[in-house]
Structures are given as structure tokens and as C-alpha cells.
Design an enzyme around this catalytic site. Structure first.
Site, mmCIF file in Angstrom:
data_model
loop_
_atom_site.group_PDB
_atom_site.id
_atom_site.type_symbol
_atom_site.label_atom_id
_atom_site.label_comp_id
_atom_site.label_asym_id
_atom_site.label_seq_id
_atom_site.Cartn_x
_atom_site.Cartn_y
_atom_site.Cartn_z
ATOM 1 C CG HIS A 48 84.718 -1.090 8.802
ATOM 2 N ND1 HIS A 48 84.212 -0.372 7.726
ATOM 3 C CD2 HIS A 48 83.687 -1.844 9.250
ATOM 4 C CE1 HIS A 48 82.942 -0.698 7.538
ATOM 5 N NE2 HIS A 48 82.599 -1.608 8.453
ATOM 6 C CG HIS A 78 80.487 -4.196 12.463
ATOM 7 N ND1 HIS A 78 79.646 -3.139 12.690
ATOM 8 C CD2 HIS A 78 81.006 -4.002 11.217
ATOM 9 C CE1 HIS A 78 79.635 -2.343 11.629
ATOM 10 N NE2 HIS A 78 80.452 -2.844 10.720
ATOM 11 C CG HIS A 131 78.910 1.401 8.068
ATOM 12 N ND1 HIS A 131 79.431 1.639 9.311
ATOM 13 C CD2 HIS A 131 79.172 0.087 7.786
ATOM 14 C CE1 HIS A 131 79.981 0.508 9.770
ATOM 15 N NE2 HIS A 131 79.831 -0.439 8.872
ATOM 16 C CD GLU A 174 78.384 -2.319 3.254
ATOM 17 O OE1 GLU A 174 77.697 -1.688 4.086
ATOM 18 O OE2 GLU A 174 78.763 -3.506 3.440
ATOM 19 C CG ASP A 213 82.288 -4.993 7.484
ATOM 20 O OD1 ASP A 213 81.901 -4.379 8.496
ATOM 21 O OD2 ASP A 213 81.665 -4.958 6.393
HETATM 22 N N1 HPA Z 1 77.406 -2.548 6.808
HETATM 23 C C1 HPA Z 1 76.419 -2.051 7.576
HETATM 24 N N2 HPA Z 1 76.149 -2.506 8.773
HETATM 25 C C2 HPA Z 1 76.883 -3.478 9.279
HETATM 26 C C3 HPA Z 1 77.906 -4.035 8.543
HETATM 27 C C4 HPA Z 1 78.193 -3.536 7.247
HETATM 28 O O1 HPA Z 1 79.106 -3.968 6.521
HETATM 29 N N3 HPA Z 1 78.440 -4.996 9.327
HETATM 30 C C5 HPA Z 1 77.765 -5.005 10.487
HETATM 31 N N4 HPA Z 1 76.809 -4.080 10.467
HETATM 32 ZN ZN ZN Z 2 80.741 -2.397 8.736
#
Ligand code: HPA
Ligand code: ZN
Length: 342
Positions: free
Chosen positions: A20, A22, A200, A203, A281
Site C-alpha cells: 500500500h 501511492h 481502499h 479508512e 501509504d
Molecule cells: N486514501 C485514499 N486515497 C489516497 C490515499 C489514502 O490514504 N493516499 C493517496 N490517495
Molecule cells: Zn492509500
């Protein structure tokens, strides 16, 4: 097995799998500003201090606003290469041995950067990482959930041409009031074409979004998923079906999902028998790469060697690496923990 707390050096040297991450979230402030100047892109921050001041996030959206603005500094294949290569070198220093890396095609195509430019740069860096660092990696394009299902489908059709580079497709960006079912069509289509799916969910959004990602999008992993503990039936299902959760501890604290690392529910997720993994992340924004995340939970939650080893095993099991690569990763993890007896 030693009963004392794992040393920081032991945690840093532990072989790791990152599921995970980005790539746009690895853009460090100084690099962002240098790229913006080189590419003549106007950003709202005059210097690194002003940019860092904007990192006082209060929730996911307040982060995403900065993150999308920062990504506009990326223009050329070389920029994407340099971004990904810098991350690969940084990851190798944390002994990350395998990674499945998100990128957001629409963040770039919607401002006129062709998908091929993005993928060319990223793929070149990952090929170099394999030969120079022994780091295996694949890409996962994510659809932006603040945009429409139709836009996601158009993006998928653009991506499909380059499908051999992709381990799966994902779903990210603003979660509140953007349920997974809005993307049912594009996920049905990509799964029919033989691609894996991740999303996702849970969260900031409710546990029902995790259930919907499983039932409607038919994902193989849930990204974040920490709010699953609010629904005991869902926890039983995730445990029974061994659905991995790619948990991002420092991200969760920075985006106020948990107030402090000591309040993080990672240990409860493990105790519930879930395949929880540790990931970073957007490390340039959230104050930590992989070792920083492992160290934060080791200290904050008092994890012992056995818990760390489980997290390592989960990362391998949850990955989309082939069986031969999983066996190599497993042997490296085994050797690291065997050495802890010495
Ligand atoms: N959540 C959703 N979208 C995202 C995240 C995240 O933690 N990081 C980068 N895009
Ligand atoms: Zn993410």
C-alpha cells in the site's frame, strides 16, 4: 525465540513487502519544488517551510488537496522515473524486497499528461530496481473515487493496452459518501478481462463499504480496512476468507483515523485472526517509510518478535507475487528471524 523487545536495528533490517504505497505520495517537499521550478509549474507554496506548514492535515480530504496539487509538478517520463527510482532506493534501505505500487492515472491524464508517459517512467525505474537492487515490483492503477464510474471505465480502457505491467486495479481518493458500488461496472469489466481488484475501504468510510467492496467489486485485498472492527460479522468473514488488510499506521495517525499510534487497532486486528499487513501509504506526507511504520507499531503497541514475524508472513501471503518469488521472500524472512536466536 527471544522474549525481549525487538531492537530498532532488527526491525530496520527485517525483509519487508509493501502493498500500500501511492507513488505520488513519495514526492518529498524539496523534490516537488525543484520539479515545479524545472517544469515551470506554479504551486501555491513559496518554499519547503510553507509546504511543510500545509501538512497539518485534519482528515483525508485535507491531505488529498495538497497531494493532488503537488502531483502537478510531475510532467515528463523522466520525472516519473526519478520519483519511482528515489523511492526504490529508499525502500531498499529499509530492506523492502517486493512492492505493489499504486498510481493514479487520472491525476495525470486529466491535466494532459498521457498515460504512456507516466507508465514509461515508472516501468523503467522498476526494471532498474529489479536488476540493481533485487527489488521486485508491479504497478496497480487506481481509479479516483471522487470522479465518476464512467470516467473510471474510460481510464480502464486506456490502461488495458498496457495491462502486462499491472498486478491489479484499485480504487482510492475521497471515501466519504463515495460507496464502492458506484464503480461496479468498471470492476466487473476488469475482472472479466482477468485482472485482480483491490480497493481502499473502511479508512474513513463505514464497515459497510468494506462489505460492498467484497460483494460488489470482488476485491482480493482491502486497503486500510481498519474500521472493520465495528462489525463483528465482517471481522469473522475477513478472518474466514483470509482477506488481507493493507494497514498504514502512520497515515492513520496523520489523517486522524486514530489520535495516537498507541490507540491504533493493529494489535486487535491481529488478535482477531486477520491478515493485517504494515505499509506506508504516502510516506513523504505522513512522516515515515516502511521501517518507520514498523518501528512506530513495535514501540507504540509493544509488538514482540512473534507479532513482527506474523506481519512479515502476512505481507508475503497477501502479495500477488508468484509462488517462486513468495518462496524466496519467505526464506529471507525465516533467515532473519532465525538469526534473532543468536
Ligand atoms: N486514501 C485514499 N486515497 C489516497 C490515499 C489514502 O490514504 N493516499 C493517496 N490517495
Ligand atoms: Zn492509500
Amino acid at each position: 525465540m527471544p522474549t525481549d523487545a525487538p531492537s530498532d536495528a532488527f526491525v530496520r533490517a527485517m525483509p519487508k513487502v509493501e502493498l500500500h504505497l501511492h507513488i505520488e505520495g513519495t514526492l518529498e517537499p524539496a523534490t516537488m519544488l525543484a520539479l515545479a521550478e524545472r517544469n515551470r509549474v506554479a504551486l501555491p507554496w513559496a518554499d519547503v517551510d510553507a509546504l511543510r506548514a500545509a501538512y497539518a492535515f485534519v482528515d483525508l480530504q485535507s491531505f488529498l488537496d495538497v497531494y493532488y496539487a503537488g502531483a502537478s509538478a510531475l510532467q515528463h517520463a523522466e520525472d516519473f522515473h526519478d520519483l519511482a527510482w528515489a523511492w526504490c532506493e529508499r525502500a531498499a534501505a529499509d530492506n523492502v524486497q517486493h512492492a505493489e505500487i499504486f498510481f493514479d492515472p487520472q491525476t495525470h491524464t486529466d491535466r494532459g499528461i498521457a498515460l504512456d508517459v507516466v507508465v514509461e517512467g515508472l516501468v523503467a525505474a522498476l526494471a532498474r530496481a529489479r536488476t540493481e537492487l533485487g527489488l521486485t515490483a508491479a504497478l496497480i492503477p487506481c481509479f479516483l473515487r471522487h470522479l465518476s464510474g464512467e470516467a473510471a471505465t474510460a481510464t480502464y480502457l486506456d490502461c488495458r493496452r498496457l495491462g502486462s505491467h499491472f498486478a491489479a486495479f484499485g480504487l482510492d481518493s475521497s471515501e466519504r459518501d463515495r460507496p464502492p458500488r458506484l464503480f461496479a461496472d468498471v470492476f466487473a469489466r476488469l475482472r472479466a478481462d482477468g485482472f485482480r481488484a483491490v480497493a481502499h475501504a473502511g479508512e474513513e468510510g463505514p464497515p459497510a463499504y468494506i462489505t460492498e467492496a467484497l460483494d460488489v467489486l470482488k476485491v482480493a485485498r482491502i486497503d486500510h480496512g481498519v474500521r472493520c472492527l465495528e462489525d463483528p460479522d465482517l471481522v469473522r468473514r475477513l478472518a474466514r476468507d483470509a482477506i488481507p488488510l493493507t494497514v498504514c499506521p502512520l497515515s492513520n495517525v496523520r489523517l486522524r483515523v486514530f489520535d495516537r499510534i498507541e490507540d491504533h487497532n493493529l494489535r486487535a486486528l491481529l488478535d482477531a485472526g486477520l491478515v493485517a499487513t504494515v505499509n506506508s501509504d504516502d510516506p513523504a506526507y505522513f512522516g515515515g517509510y516502511m521501517s518507520d511504520n514498523f518501528l512506530a507499531v513495535t514501540h507504540g503497541l509493544g509488538l514482540d518478535h512473534a507479532a513482527l514475524r506474523r506481519l512479515g508472513e502476512h505481507g508475503i501471503a497477501a502479495s500477488f507475487a508468484d509462488a517462486a518469488r513468495k518462496a524466496e521472500l519467505g526464506a529471507a524472512l525465516q533467515a532473519h528471524f532465525a538469526a534473532a536466536h543468536d
